[in-house]
Design an enzyme around this catalytic site. Structure first.
Site, mmCIF file in Angstrom:
data_model
loop_
_atom_site.group_PDB
_atom_site.id
_atom_site.type_symbol
_atom_site.label_atom_id
_atom_site.label_comp_id
_atom_site.label_asym_id
_atom_site.label_seq_id
_atom_site.Cartn_x
_atom_site.Cartn_y
_atom_site.Cartn_z
ATOM 1 N N GLU A 69 -14.604 -13.310 8.571
ATOM 2 C CA GLU A 69 -15.869 -12.032 8.676
ATOM 3 C C GLU A 69 -16.605 -12.930 9.425
ATOM 4 O O GLU A 69 -16.506 -14.389 9.537
ATOM 5 C CB GLU A 69 -16.013 -12.111 7.360
ATOM 6 C CG GLU A 69 -15.203 -11.826 5.903
ATOM 7 C CD GLU A 69 -14.667 -10.253 6.165
ATOM 8 O OE1 GLU A 69 -16.139 -9.978 6.487
ATOM 9 O OE2 GLU A 69 -13.971 -10.144 5.118
ATOM 10 N N LYS A 96 -9.278 -15.272 -7.208
ATOM 11 C CA LYS A 96 -7.707 -14.683 -7.372
ATOM 12 C C LYS A 96 -7.349 -15.923 -8.536
ATOM 13 O O LYS A 96 -6.380 -15.186 -9.394
ATOM 14 C CB LYS A 96 -6.913 -15.024 -6.299
ATOM 15 C CG LYS A 96 -7.857 -14.020 -5.427
ATOM 16 C CD LYS A 96 -7.497 -14.430 -4.056
ATOM 17 C CE LYS A 96 -8.013 -13.668 -2.444
ATOM 18 N NZ LYS A 96 -7.291 -14.280 -1.073
#
Ligand SMILES: NC(=O)c1ccc[n+]([C@@H]2O[C@H](COP(=O)([O-])OP(=O)(O)OC[C@H]3O[C@@H](n4cnc5c(N)ncnc54)[C@H](OP(=O)(O)O)[C@@H]3O)[C@@H](O)[C@H]2O)c1
Length: 432
Positions: free
Chosen positions: A190, A205
């Site tokens: 990003e 996660k």
């Protein structure tokens, strides 16, 4: 054929991918589940935005509340990202008896306990396959396929951006900043890559995987997280000389007597281990169960289509749960494992690189500090340098706790021959 109405909250990378693939494989899905999955309404932040994938104007809702209020919508698919609005939407959906599908790892990591308490209270399932490793079906594996197992360990490469950067550094000998700039130019990082490179995307996660495996929702404050920003081309090169590769690894381990450990940090792993061959943006999770033994999951952890594959699998499960209500609501707490160890208790092997003055006796001083703290050295690399200049002294350290190593670092930093901050990287040998 029964039609199942979906309210799609978010039409960005993943939301648009879900919409497109639901259309593309409509007949296949209908044939497989015997129901039609039909998007009834879509909500976005900016309806005027120009989009690569057309959003049919007749489906556009003014706010996510319209999705909750629509009696033709039975499933809310949250793909907005962020925390506050998705949390409000998901809790409202659960209270309204609408099944939830989400890929929002940050939200689940922070508010999973609250969301699943509501899911159990209102007996409404929440599905979240896309929240751990994108297209890799690890959630379903832990929840269903491995239900017979105590999960002994999970080792995951679960951030594609970091794995791409470390792969480039390893294959081409380039530095971290150069590899990051290339990842951004290729669309693998990003514009603001902070959450990826500081380890927190993988940590979100890891929290979800650990919580599912061990039956209690692990708090963000209970885990150890370190990113890859400090890894240098030298570290990658020394690791290679020693027979290792460096990966950003999520390490999750548990046994009923001593509790669990959850950590995300760069780790040296043996070059011969299967995870060392996971290159580029790919993800992989090696799971060891007491019944099944070793297993490996591999695939794309992000991107429009792989993530849509996971979300649509959840939509199909949600539709089937409407037809035949289930008693599993996504996460079922139990008390078999109890607690999460602190990083200070966790035992590991280490790679230690110390920039030292190239003069006789320095290795003996460092070895003396380590020996006094009962820390053993398994091997040493001391590159030739020019006498009087700083050279990296690289030590491989036997099993020690983090507390022992931090005590050693405090003393090593104070040695006159140590010229800059030592660098400690954990080594994962996969032995337990
Ligand atoms: N991208 C991946 O590969 C991937 C993989 C696994 C999981 N995920 C998760 O999936 C979720 C979505 O990711 P993404 O990459 O698709 O994000 P994205 O491209 O930024 O899309 C977000 C979408 O949600 C809409 N939105 C945001 N806030 C909203 C609000 N308050 N009300 C209504 N609509 C709102 C946006 O509207 P506009 O279009 O008008 O801006 C946009 O359509 C995140 O939780 C992410 O962590 C993503």
């Amino acid at each position: 054929m029964q039609k199942i109405g979906i309210g799609l909250a978010g039409f960005g990378t993943v939301g648009a991918g879900v919409f497109l693939n639901l259309q593309r494989n409509r007949l296949l899905l209908a044939g497989r589940i015997g129901m039609e999955l039909s998007v009834q309404k879509i909500v976005v932040r900016d309806p005027a935005k120009v989009r690569a994938i057309t959003l049919p104007p007749e489906l556009l809702a003014k706010s996510w509340r319209e999705l909750i209020d629509d009696p033709d919508i039975q499933i809310i698919c949250e793909l907005m990202g962020g925390i506050d609005d998705p949390l409000e939407l998901i809790l409202a959906a659960i209270q309204a008896g609408k099944i939830v599908v989400t890929g929002n790892k940050a939200l689940l990591a922070e508010h999973g306990r609250e969301i699943f308490a509501a899911a159990m209270k209102y007996r409404v399932p929440v599905f979240f396959e896309a929240a751990a490793a994108g297209g890799v079906p690890i959630i379903m594996a832990i929840r269903e396929a491995f239900i017979a197992n105590h999960i002994r360990s999970m080792h995951g490469i679960i951030n594609g951006t970091c794995n791409y950067i470390l792969t480039q550094m390893t294959e081409r000998g380039i530095g971290f900043q150069e590899a990051l700039a290339e990842a951004q130019a290729s669309g693998y990082a990003e514009a603001d890559p902070t959450l990826d490179i500081n380890g927190w995307d993988a940590a979100h996660k890891a929290i979800i995987l650990a919580s599912l495996a061990y039956g209690f929702w692990v708090g963000t404050e209970q885990i150890f997280v370190e990113g890859i920003e400090q890894i240098t081309a030298d570290d990658i090169r020394f690791a290679r000389e020693l027979g290792y590769r460096i990966k950003l690894l999520a390490i999750i381990k548990g046994d009923e007597s001593s509790g669990i450990e959850v950590r995300v940090h760069p780790a040296l792993i043996p070059a011969t281990h299967v995870l060392a061959s996971v290159h580029g943006v790919f993800n992989a999770v090696a799971v060891q169960g007491d019944v099944v033994g070793e297993t490996l999951f591999y695939g794309r952890g992000a991107g429009q289509d792989p993530t849509a594959s996971a979300v649509i699998s959840d939509l199909a499960s949600a539709a089937l749960a409407i037809q035949a209500p289930r008693s599993h609501f996504g996460f079922t707490p139990h008390a078999l494992y109890g607690r999460c160890k602190t990083i200070d208790e966790i035992v590991s092997q280490y790679y230690l690189r110390i920039p030292v003055l190239d003069k006789p006796g320095v290795l003996a001083q460092v070895a003396g500090v380590l020996g006094a703290l009962n820390i053993g050295i398994s091997s040493v690399i001391q590159p030739e340098g020019t006498e009087g200049e700083a050279v990296p002294l690289v030590l491989m350290i036997h099993d020690a706790t983090n507390a022992q190593m931090q005590a050693a670092l405090r003393e090593i930093r104070a040695l006159a021959a140590v010229k800059a901050e030592p660098r400690l990287i954990r080594v994962e040998s996969f032995s337990s």
